[in-house]
Write an enzyme that holds these catalytic residues in place. Structure first.
Site, PDB file in Angstrom:
ATOM      1  N   GLN A  78       0.847  -1.191   0.000  1.00 28.11           N
ATOM      2  CA  GLN A  78       0.000   0.000   0.000  1.00 28.11           C
ATOM      3  C   GLN A  78       0.882   1.241   0.000  1.00 28.11           C
ATOM      4  O   GLN A  78       1.278   1.736   1.050  1.00 28.11           O
ATOM      5  CB  GLN A  78      -0.947   0.015   1.198  1.00 28.11           C
ATOM      6  N   PHE A  79       1.168   1.760  -1.202  1.00 29.43           N
ATOM      7  CA  PHE A  79       2.088   2.888  -1.321  1.00 29.43           C
ATOM      8  C   PHE A  79       1.544   4.145  -0.665  1.00 29.43           C
ATOM      9  O   PHE A  79       2.308   5.035  -0.288  1.00 29.43           O
ATOM     10  CB  PHE A  79       2.469   3.125  -2.784  1.00 29.43           C
ATOM     11  N   THR A  80       0.231   4.261  -0.478  1.00 33.27           N
ATOM     12  CA  THR A  80      -0.323   5.481   0.116  1.00 33.27           C
ATOM     13  C   THR A  80       0.114   5.680   1.565  1.00 33.27           C
ATOM     14  O   THR A  80       0.028   6.794   2.077  1.00 33.27           O
ATOM     15  CB  THR A  80      -1.863   5.514   0.028  1.00 33.27           C
TER      16      THR A  80
END
Length: 151
Positions: A78-80
């Site tokens: 989850q890059f966010t």
């Protein structure tokens, strides 16, 4: 590297309506990679996630780790999580690792977690995923292995 961990009784990840990873009792770890992260951060985060004491002992105290209970790990990229949210009302992603580096270090985290004798399942890097979970507690923690300072 960052992991938002949740103690779960079950969790699964679906991509295009198909289950790509599912676990029973254990930890769902949403994993973000920051610019400047490397092997040391992947190793430290795998160590922290597997050893963090979030499961109850016989007295109901959170004294047992995922390793202690022989639980399962569902790691979801989850890059966010690596977003810069300090200003305004829209996240910036200049603090997140480039996609190739993010994938490499996420896969390294998964590999290192598996070497700790954990049953590890994953989401799909870069895919639009649906994460379904039953949060036990609820118990949720944010863990970070800080990146190396960039010059």
């Amino acid at each position: 590297m960052i992991a938002l961990i949740q103690r779960v009784t079950e969790a699964r990840v679906e991509v295009d309506g198909s289950v790509v990873g599912a676990i029973g009792r254990g930890i769902l770890a949403l994993v973000g990679v920051e610019r400047g992260d490397g092997e040391a951060q992947a190793e430290r985060l795998a160590e922290r996630v597997s050893g963090y004491r979030i499961f109850p002992d016989e007295n109901g105290k959170m004294n047992l780790s995922l390793l202690d209970i022989r639980g399962e790990l569902l790691a979801v990229p989850q890059f966010t999580l690596a977003a810069d949210t300090a200003k305004g009302t829209r996240a910036g992603f200049s603090t997140a690792a480039a996609p190739d580096e993010g994938r490499r270090l996420f896969e390294r985290f998964v590999f290192l977690s598996g070497r700790r004798n954990l049953h590890v399942r994953t989401g799909t890097f870069g895919a639009d995923m649906r994460v379904i979970l039953v949060n036990d507690g609820p118990v949720t923690f944010w863990l970070r292995a800080a990146p190396t300072k960039l010059s």
